[in-house]
Design a protein around this motif. Sequence first.
Motif, PDB file in Angstrom:
ATOM      1  N   MET A  74      12.152  -3.670  -6.959  1.00 54.56           N
ATOM      2  CA  MET A  74      11.699  -2.891  -8.104  1.00 54.56           C
ATOM      3  C   MET A  74      10.325  -2.248  -7.870  1.00 54.56           C
ATOM      4  O   MET A  74      10.111  -1.096  -8.262  1.00 54.56           O
ATOM      5  CB  MET A  74      11.709  -3.741  -9.372  1.00 54.56           C
ATOM      6  CG  MET A  74      13.104  -4.210  -9.791  1.00 54.56           C
ATOM      7  SD  MET A  74      14.415  -2.956  -9.637  1.00 54.56           S
ATOM      8  CE  MET A  74      13.896  -1.728 -10.822  1.00 54.56           C
ATOM      9  N   PRO A  75       9.371  -2.931  -7.204  1.00 57.17           N
ATOM     10  CA  PRO A  75       8.157  -2.212  -6.800  1.00 57.17           C
ATOM     11  C   PRO A  75       8.464  -0.977  -5.964  1.00 57.17           C
ATOM     12  O   PRO A  75       7.820   0.063  -6.106  1.00 57.17           O
ATOM     13  CB  PRO A  75       7.383  -3.269  -6.005  1.00 57.17           C
ATOM     14  CG  PRO A  75       7.779  -4.564  -6.634  1.00 57.17           C
ATOM     15  CD  PRO A  75       9.245  -4.392  -6.962  1.00 57.17           C
ATOM     16  N   PHE A  78       9.564   1.893  -8.267  1.00 53.53           N
ATOM     17  CA  PHE A  78       8.469   2.501  -9.021  1.00 53.53           C
ATOM     18  C   PHE A  78       7.576   3.337  -8.107  1.00 53.53           C
ATOM     19  O   PHE A  78       7.082   4.393  -8.516  1.00 53.53           O
ATOM     20  CB  PHE A  78       7.661   1.427  -9.744  1.00 53.53           C
ATOM     21  CG  PHE A  78       8.324   0.963 -11.009  1.00 53.53           C
ATOM     22  CD1 PHE A  78       8.454   1.822 -12.097  1.00 53.53           C
ATOM     23  CD2 PHE A  78       8.832  -0.321 -11.119  1.00 53.53           C
ATOM     24  CE1 PHE A  78       9.078   1.414 -13.267  1.00 53.53           C
ATOM     25  CE2 PHE A  78       9.458  -0.736 -12.286  1.00 53.53           C
ATOM     26  CZ  PHE A  78       9.581   0.118 -13.358  1.00 53.53           C
ATOM     27  N   PHE A 194       6.319  -6.515 -17.237  1.00 52.44           N
ATOM     28  CA  PHE A 194       6.678  -5.554 -16.196  1.00 52.44           C
ATOM     29  C   PHE A 194       5.684  -4.403 -16.113  1.00 52.44           C
ATOM     30  O   PHE A 194       5.403  -3.893 -15.028  1.00 52.44           O
ATOM     31  CB  PHE A 194       8.093  -5.024 -16.434  1.00 52.44           C
ATOM     32  CG  PHE A 194       9.165  -6.036 -16.178  1.00 52.44           C
ATOM     33  CD1 PHE A 194       9.199  -6.758 -15.005  1.00 52.44           C
ATOM     34  CD2 PHE A 194      10.154  -6.281 -17.116  1.00 52.44           C
ATOM     35  CE1 PHE A 194      10.183  -7.695 -14.750  1.00 52.44           C
ATOM     36  CE2 PHE A 194      11.144  -7.219 -16.885  1.00 52.44           C
ATOM     37  CZ  PHE A 194      11.159  -7.932 -15.695  1.00 52.44           C
ATOM     38  N   GLU A 197       2.535  -5.692 -14.304  1.00 53.55           N
ATOM     39  CA  GLU A 197       2.828  -6.098 -12.934  1.00 53.55           C
ATOM     40  C   GLU A 197       3.081  -4.908 -12.027  1.00 53.55           C
ATOM     41  O   GLU A 197       2.643  -4.890 -10.855  1.00 53.55           O
ATOM     42  CB  GLU A 197       4.056  -7.017 -12.908  1.00 53.55           C
ATOM     43  CG  GLU A 197       4.483  -7.419 -11.502  1.00 53.55           C
ATOM     44  CD  GLU A 197       5.884  -8.010 -11.444  1.00 53.55           C
ATOM     45  OE1 GLU A 197       6.300  -8.385 -10.338  1.00 53.55           O
ATOM     46  OE2 GLU A 197       6.566  -8.077 -12.491  1.00 53.55           O
ATOM     47  N   LEU A 198       3.763  -3.874 -12.512  1.00 56.19           N
ATOM     48  CA  LEU A 198       4.329  -2.849 -11.642  1.00 56.19           C
ATOM     49  C   LEU A 198       3.635  -1.491 -11.695  1.00 56.19           C
ATOM     50  O   LEU A 198       3.943  -0.615 -10.884  1.00 56.19           O
ATOM     51  CB  LEU A 198       5.813  -2.682 -11.973  1.00 56.19           C
ATOM     52  CG  LEU A 198       6.669  -3.933 -11.694  1.00 56.19           C
ATOM     53  CD1 LEU A 198       8.037  -3.810 -12.363  1.00 56.19           C
ATOM     54  CD2 LEU A 198       6.822  -4.152 -10.199  1.00 56.19           C
ATOM     55  N   PHE A 201       2.210  -0.056  -8.381  1.00 51.77           N
ATOM     56  CA  PHE A 201       3.110   0.522  -7.378  1.00 51.77           C
ATOM     57  C   PHE A 201       3.465   1.967  -7.730  1.00 51.77           C
ATOM     58  O   PHE A 201       3.545   2.831  -6.849  1.00 51.77           O
ATOM     59  CB  PHE A 201       4.372  -0.340  -7.250  1.00 51.77           C
ATOM     60  CG  PHE A 201       4.069  -1.740  -6.803  1.00 51.77           C
ATOM     61  CD1 PHE A 201       3.788  -2.011  -5.478  1.00 51.77           C
ATOM     62  CD2 PHE A 201       4.029  -2.787  -7.722  1.00 51.77           C
ATOM     63  CE1 PHE A 201       3.486  -3.301  -5.058  1.00 51.77           C
ATOM     64  CE2 PHE A 201       3.735  -4.077  -7.315  1.00 51.77           C
ATOM     65  CZ  PHE A 201       3.459  -4.326  -5.985  1.00 51.77           C
ATOM     66  N   TYR A 202       3.668   2.224  -9.005  1.00 53.51           N
ATOM     67  CA  TYR A 202       3.890   3.597  -9.469  1.00 53.51           C
ATOM     68  C   TYR A 202       2.649   4.440  -9.171  1.00 53.51           C
ATOM     69  O   TYR A 202       2.764   5.583  -8.709  1.00 53.51           O
ATOM     70  CB  TYR A 202       4.191   3.570 -10.958  1.00 53.51           C
ATOM     71  CG  TYR A 202       4.352   4.923 -11.622  1.00 53.51           C
ATOM     72  CD1 TYR A 202       5.613   5.505 -11.737  1.00 53.51           C
ATOM     73  CD2 TYR A 202       3.263   5.591 -12.157  1.00 53.51           C
ATOM     74  CE1 TYR A 202       5.771   6.729 -12.368  1.00 53.51           C
ATOM     75  CE2 TYR A 202       3.405   6.818 -12.787  1.00 53.51           C
ATOM     76  CZ  TYR A 202       4.667   7.389 -12.887  1.00 53.51           C
ATOM     77  OH  TYR A 202       4.812   8.603 -13.521  1.00 53.51           O
ATOM     78  N   ASP A 248       7.361 -12.862  -8.314  1.00 53.19           N
ATOM     79  CA  ASP A 248       6.283 -12.019  -8.812  1.00 53.19           C
ATOM     80  C   ASP A 248       4.935 -12.734  -8.763  1.00 53.19           C
ATOM     81  O   ASP A 248       3.952 -12.257  -9.330  1.00 53.19           O
ATOM     82  CB  ASP A 248       6.576 -11.552 -10.242  1.00 53.19           C
ATOM     83  CG  ASP A 248       6.955 -12.704 -11.172  1.00 53.19           C
ATOM     84  OD1 ASP A 248       6.964 -13.864 -10.712  1.00 53.19           O
ATOM     85  OD2 ASP A 248       7.247 -12.433 -12.354  1.00 53.19           O
ATOM     86  N   THR A 256       6.212  -8.423  -0.742  1.00 51.99           N
ATOM     87  CA  THR A 256       6.460  -7.176  -1.471  1.00 51.99           C
ATOM     88  C   THR A 256       6.092  -5.966  -0.631  1.00 51.99           C
ATOM     89  O   THR A 256       6.883  -5.024  -0.472  1.00 51.99           O
ATOM     90  CB  THR A 256       5.652  -7.157  -2.780  1.00 51.99           C
ATOM     91  OG1 THR A 256       5.996  -8.288  -3.574  1.00 51.99           O
ATOM     92  CG2 THR A 256       5.919  -5.879  -3.561  1.00 51.99           C
TER      93      THR A 256
END
Length: 357
Positions: A74-75, A78, A194, A197-198, A201-202, A248, A256
């Motif tokens: 998922m990272p 994004f 989420f 956390e993410l 990366f976006y 996570d 990751t």
Amino acid sequence: MATTHPAPAGVLSARGREEPVKAAPRLGWVDVAKGIGIVLVVHGHAIDGLMSAGLLSRAGLAAFSFYAVYCFHMPLFFLLSGLFVPGQIARDRRRFAWRQIGSIVWPYFLWSIIQITVLYLASSYVNKPREHLDYIQILWAPPSQFWFLYVLFLFHMVSRLLVRRDTIVPMLVAGAIAFVGFHILWPRMTIPHFFSELLIFYAVGTALAGQMAGIPAVMARFRLPIAAACLLVVPYMWFGFTRGLGFDYLAMIPATLIGICGVLAAATLLSGRAAALFRYLGERAMAIYVLHVLFVAGTRIVLAKALHLQNGALLWPILLGAGVVGPIVVFEIAARAGWNQRLGLGAKPRAAKASNA
């Protein structure tokens, strides 16, 4: 082999000059990476469903593969989602916001409602029965896999505020603050969890927008160290898995980062039929994402409960195939009728400049 690709509109070039505002061509390796990523998504949900049904052990290799994939997939998505955002915002900031209604908000609500309804009607057969048709909760509690679309929409709105033509620093700072806050506060609610956390990366994806053309060359240059790191990180992930560390957790960040680099390297170095296959899947990633749970769960119910096939190792490849092929069939039928976007399945693929053709 890398293709020439101008820096996205509104992003400074390597020489410090702002490139002209123009639409960026679609890059083939990005779709290949999405294709690899969406297969990993379906794999994860297929394994999770089999474990929840008691058909696979939560301590075996299948469970470890689930854990390993969840460390980075998922990272990765994004990061890929952020790559084209600066150029889109620079071309038309207002239109960028409105485009998300059709490309994210509509699929989110449509398929959340459909999936909730189907799982409610099949409550006596699914692993996690739904007792109520709680449609209103979609506004704040995304069902199942749809949290990704919910959070992606929020990220796009944040980027509309923070991404500027001359700097990506505010976006990176916001991502870093959210990341630190996540590991300090550890929010339990789905969306804050989420989001915090993410976002980093976006944000990194938006920062890499101006260097997209150079990524294949970087991956080719460091392919051997990346391959070695991917091999070495497997026992590291096994250690985390056997010690009960969440994927996570901060300790799993090396896994990751290496996982993301491994997928990007594979996406840029693959060629021929393998690249074409994953590019094909990546171009249809939205359809696979919104539909795969229905196909995976439906196939598992028919085979395990109706036909009494209880071998999880045998079921896994069947569920993986159903979760990928089923949505593609639906997409192709809808696309022929011109209904693919009305059904929230994504746009028809357009020409790509494949760096690994």
